[in-house]
Design a protein around this motif. Structure first.
Motif, mmCIF file in Angstrom:
data_model
loop_
_atom_site.group_PDB
_atom_site.id
_atom_site.type_symbol
_atom_site.label_atom_id
_atom_site.label_comp_id
_atom_site.label_asym_id
_atom_site.label_seq_id
_atom_site.Cartn_x
_atom_site.Cartn_y
_atom_site.Cartn_z
ATOM 1 N N CYS A 23 0.852 -1.190 0.000
ATOM 2 C CA CYS A 23 0.000 0.000 0.000
ATOM 3 C C CYS A 23 0.883 1.235 0.000
ATOM 4 O O CYS A 23 1.665 1.437 0.938
ATOM 5 N N PRO A 24 0.798 2.062 -1.024
ATOM 6 C CA PRO A 24 1.680 3.229 -1.081
ATOM 7 C C PRO A 24 1.507 4.173 0.098
ATOM 8 O O PRO A 24 2.476 4.787 0.546
ATOM 9 N N ALA A 25 0.285 4.280 0.610
ATOM 10 C CA ALA A 25 0.076 5.190 1.747
ATOM 11 C C ALA A 25 0.860 4.723 2.955
ATOM 12 O O ALA A 25 1.532 5.513 3.627
ATOM 13 N N GLN A 26 0.810 3.435 3.240
ATOM 14 C CA GLN A 26 1.523 2.923 4.408
ATOM 15 C C GLN A 26 3.025 2.895 4.181
ATOM 16 O O GLN A 26 3.799 3.277 5.068
ATOM 17 N N ALA A 27 3.448 2.441 3.008
ATOM 18 C CA ALA A 27 4.887 2.351 2.749
ATOM 19 C C ALA A 27 5.529 3.730 2.816
ATOM 20 O O ALA A 27 6.589 3.910 3.423
ATOM 21 N N VAL A 28 4.886 4.699 2.203
ATOM 22 C CA VAL A 28 5.440 6.059 2.198
ATOM 23 C C VAL A 28 5.502 6.605 3.622
ATOM 24 O O VAL A 28 6.515 7.180 4.045
ATOM 25 N N GLU A 29 4.421 6.420 4.375
ATOM 26 C CA GLU A 29 4.401 6.949 5.737
ATOM 27 C C GLU A 29 5.431 6.254 6.621
ATOM 28 O O GLU A 29 6.039 6.881 7.488
ATOM 29 N N ARG A 30 5.643 4.966 6.400
ATOM 30 C CA ARG A 30 6.646 4.265 7.199
ATOM 31 C C ARG A 30 8.048 4.787 6.904
ATOM 32 O O ARG A 30 8.885 4.915 7.810
ATOM 33 N N ILE A 31 8.303 5.087 5.660
ATOM 34 C CA ILE A 31 9.620 5.625 5.314
ATOM 35 C C ILE A 31 9.755 7.055 5.824
ATOM 36 O O ILE A 31 10.827 7.464 6.300
ATOM 37 N N ARG A 32 8.678 7.828 5.747
ATOM 38 C CA ARG A 32 8.734 9.188 6.293
ATOM 39 C C ARG A 32 9.052 9.163 7.779
ATOM 40 O O ARG A 32 9.810 9.988 8.279
ATOM 41 N N HIS A 33 8.446 8.214 8.493
ATOM 42 C CA HIS A 33 8.754 8.079 9.916
ATOM 43 C C HIS A 33 10.222 7.697 10.104
ATOM 44 O O HIS A 33 10.907 8.221 10.989
ATOM 45 N N PHE A 34 10.714 6.815 9.266
ATOM 46 C CA PHE A 34 12.091 6.328 9.373
ATOM 47 C C PHE A 34 13.103 7.472 9.232
ATOM 48 O O PHE A 34 14.125 7.496 9.920
ATOM 49 N N VAL A 35 12.835 8.420 8.331
ATOM 50 C CA VAL A 35 13.809 9.501 8.064
ATOM 51 C C VAL A 35 13.529 10.747 8.881
ATOM 52 O O VAL A 35 14.226 11.750 8.735
#
Length: 823
Positions: free
Chosen positions: A469-481
């Motif tokens: 899911c792009p919404a979850q994947a993107v948000e997880r990476i945003r949290h990571f950085v």
């Protein structure tokens, strides 16, 4: 809203309380970051205060949930990375809130009870307007301004000295013979209504974005990297408190007065701006009269206030009252009620969050509410749209035997408390369009098309797409950085989205492999720039700029991004753990794991060892049985291995109760929870097999971790794809070991963990806690193997029993006072 959120706090089970406490903690932490770091709040004051009040009520009812990572112990959010950090010598704490007149009366009564004052004893309070701006601390040395800092997280703020020097109302030197050598003035930086309107007019004429409200304008202006921008903004200041104060000034004294009001009067003598609406009150009636008078006239003040702050006037009494969690006992903020308006709900949009939750947002015809233009509002969840609460009860009334729902095209009542996104609270039924139809909540994720399911007992519908899911994947990476995680400059929200859409970024490990695909990254950024230009052309009619030359293409920031990534190839262990985005594992828990295990290898080994001993559903169910508690639950489960398997179920169950030493109330609760004897015996035997193992218990007993976070850690680590993710990531980065924790030093109780239980005779429970914390001890709400002392008063119950079971030292009240040197 989860089903737990609809249950009265006093009716929550331990399991429900733990879930609700964790959910509220995540929501509060996210709101703090948006408000304090980003100057872009997403919750109204009313919504935020409601979260805080329920969070604290749960901790009061379930003290074991209150660890040092509790948000009741914190204020605000960590300072932004773009400013130098300033550690506050005296923490800048927040205030408790009152919303009804009765709560103010209870506050006064509570202060009297703590101090042991009867109703006839004089007790004076100050009452001052609560300015809606940005908290700031000004450090003066020998009368000269040397440093200014924002509140930040209450313990560490941002250095904004250069910007504060541009505010004309803040003196660079204090005038007066009684100014201490070191004095930290605290107050609020704000912007007046007229100045705000003029600033927005200049923004409009220059074609720049408008500010949403005076508070955001003031915060954004003070936190500019270029102080010349701050100087061009009309900022003002009110002083109302202080931090560090040295003993010894030009007359050899510390504070210039022994009352709150007296110090504020000294501020005015020294040249600091103070609020003329600050008055003294001798009774709750006078306090409330002042509150309502200010509330009735606040529209004409020329600046925003959101309530009145009451403080005990005597500084000696303030010292005796002390602090609780994140706020002083001697002060409270009496908030004004929310503001409302009516507008049209044009459409309902579904946003997909980092955890896959589908959240509905109302898109409104823009309307001004209390001076702020509002175009978005919260709709909470699909039940709220249908018009029912978590318990199925109507939240807005009944129409034609059905709950009143919310539909696209409706005229709705918007409530705004503070200057942030409001909520839809009601529907104007007489204006409902005839063609309006009930809203059907999607069962497919709007971001990826995966099924969106709602689990039994949950109010939130979640996408099942996970990493696809792009919404979850993107948000997880945003949290990571993010700043508090890997803190990679150049990987903001837009760039993460661009790289994801280009297929260059799917997992955190991909970040550290981007340099191998440099040309593709440049092409993605160039396409991003061209798309922005195209959209600008469509919106404004202005022609796009010329095509970039090859040299200009190099200026897209790609090389700078790669350099920023390389700087983060070595990361602290706590940041690494937090960056993984594991549910219930925040910064405090991540730091606790780092302090305890020191290396990522040791953390993984601890998780590997804990996996087989994860508590099962049957054990969790037993813990949730009312009045049983963990000590008796453990005894009950272990005793199932000792009963005669050939005995009749009724006889076996009685034997089991006797071996576990259950009282009559606990026996009734167990029978009610499990039904007939045979089912109860089978369920309790299953609970024994599903009790947490020693390695899991050791993980959960790490200070500031607890069973909820330990379970989340194990649930993360048990998934093979998560272990693969870790392996790939560790192939790209080096995780620096944590420093060896310092050993506590000081008095006999410094660094010790103490639990108070039973009725104390020589001090109140609040007084005992305040004294212990003053001496450097940590006061816990529950007993564990990590507890050093249990101080037991009269009628001590389960905590005393558990202390004896665990071999924890038990002290009488007199023994504790002697040990602490307070006898």
């Amino acid at each position: 809203m989860t089903p737990d959120a609809a249950i009265d706090v006093n009716k929550l089970t331990a399991e429900e309380a733990s879930r609700e406490h964790a959910r509220l903690g995540e929501a509060i932490a996210a709101a703090d970051r948006r408000y304090y770091q980003d100057d872009a709040p997403t919750l109204s004051d009313g919504e935020y205060d409601a979260l805080r009040r329920r969070y604290e009520a749960i901790e009061a009812a379930f003290p074991e949930l209150r660890g040092s990572d509790s948000l009741s112990e914190t204020v605000g959010a960590a300072p932004a990375a773009k400013f130098a950090k300033v550690a506050h010598a005296v923490p800048m704490l927040s205030l408790g809130n009152a919303f009804a007149d009765e709560e103010v009366e209870e506050f006064v009564a509570r202060v009297r009870r703590f101090l042991g004052l009867d109703a006839s004893a004089e007790l004076v309070f100050t009452a001052e307007p609560k300015i809606d701006g940005l908290s700031c601390s000004l450090r003066y040395e020998r009368g000269q301004l040397v440093q200014a800092a924002t509140r930040g997280d209450g313990f560490e703020g941002e250095d904004v000295t250069a910007n504060v020097r541009t505010i004309s109302e803040i003196p660079s030197r204090l005038s007066g013979e009684d100014v201490p050598d070191i004095f930290e003035v605290r107050g609020e930086v704000y912007m007046g209504h007229a100045d705000f309107a003029a600033l927005n007019e200049r923004q409009r004429e220059a074609g720049r974005p408008l500010f949403a409200n005076p508070r955001n304008a003031a915060a954004g202006s003070l936190r500019q990297l270029d102080s010349r921008i701050t100087a061009s903004r009309p900022l003002r200041f009110f002083a109302y408190a202080w931090g560090a104060v040295s003993e010894g000034g030009r007359e050899g004294a510390g504070l210039p007065a022994d009352t709150q009001f007296g110090v504020i009067e000294a501020f005015a003598r020294w040249g600091l701006p103070t609020n003329p609406l600050t008055v003294l009150c001798w009774s709750p009636a006078q306090m409330l009269t002042h509150y309502h008078r200010i509330g009735d006239g606040r529209a004409g003040l020329g600046y925003d206030i959101d309530g009145v702050v009451y403080k005990v006037n005597s500084l000696a009494l303030q010292g005796e009252l002390g602090f609780i969690a994140r706020s002083p006992r001697w002060a409270i903020a009496h908030k004004f009620p929310a503001e409302r308006a009516i507008t049209r709900l044009e459409r309902i949009e579904i946003q997909v969050g980092r955890t896959g939750a589908l959240t509905p947002v109302a898109k409104l015809t823009p309307i001004t509410v209390g001076g702020v233009v509002v175009s978005n509002a919260s709709l909470h969840n699909e039940d709220y749209i249908r018009g029912v609460g978590g318990d199925g009860a109507p939240v807005r009334g009944i129409l034609d035997d059905k709950p009143i729902d919310i539909r696209e095209g409706d005229w709705v009542t918007i409530q705004r408390a503070g200057d942030v996104i409001p909520q839809v609270v009601d529907v104007v039924l007489e204006r409902r369009p005839p063609d309006a139809v009930p809203y059907v909540f999607p069962t497919l994720c709007p971001a990826c098309g995966s099924h969106a399911v709602r689990e039994e007992g949950e109010s939130v519908r979640r996408c099942t797409g996970g990493l696809i899911c792009p919404a979850q994947a993107v948000e997880r990476i945003r949290h990571f950085v993010a700043r508090d995680a890997f803190d990679i400059e150049g990987l903001g929200d837009e760039n993460v989205q661009t790289l994801f859409e280009a297929g260059l970024l799917r997992t955190p490990a991909d970040i550290f492999r981007l340099h191998r695909r440099g040309e593709e990254v440049r092409k993605a950024f160039l396409a991003q720039r061209e798309e922005r230009a195209r959209q600008r052309e469509l919106e404004t009619g202005q022609a796009r700029k010329k095509v970039l030359t090859e040299e200009e293409r190099q200026f897209l920031g790609v090389d700078k991004l790669f350099a920023s990534i390389d700087l983060r190839r070595e990361v602290a262990l706590a940041r690494f753990i937090y960056a993984l985005g594991i549910r219930h594992v925040g910064e405090v828990t991540a730091k606790a794991l780092a302090r305890t295990y020191r290396t990522i290898e040791a953390v993984r080994a601890a998780l590997e060892a804990a996996l087989p001993g994860r508590p099962g559903e049957a054990w969790t169910r037993l813990l949730a049985v009312p009045s049983v508690g963990q000590v008796r639950a453990e005894a009950l489960a272990r005793a199932t291995d000792e009963i005669d398997p050939a005995a009749e179920p009724e006889v076996a169950l009685r034997d089991l109760f006797a071996r576990a030493k259950l009282d009559a109330r606990q026996r009734v609760a167990v029978r009610a929870a499990y039904g007939w004897e045979g089912e109860a015996l089978a369920a309790l035997d299953t609970a024994r097999r599903q009790m947490p193992g020693a390695a899991f218990v050791a993980l959960a007993e790490v200070p500031d971790v607890g069973e909820v976070a330990a379970t989340s850690l194990c649930e993360f680590y048990v998934e093979a794809h998560n272990r693969t993710l870790l392996d790939e990531l560790l192939a790209e980065v080096t995780v620096a070991p944590a420093d060896q924790p310092a050993v506590a030093s000081g008095g006999a109780v410094a660094g010790k963990t103490v639990v108070f239980t039973g009725a104390l005779e020589k001090m109140t429970r609040d007084g005992a806690k305040a004294m212990a914390e003053r001496l450097g001890a940590k006061v816990a709400g529950s007993v564990s193997k990590k507890t050093d002392y249990v101080v037991a008063g009269a009628d001590a119950g389960s905590k005393l029993a558990k202390a004896r079971d665990l071999g924890v030292a038990v002290l009488t009240e007199d023994e504790w006072l002697a040990l602490a040197g307070e006898a």
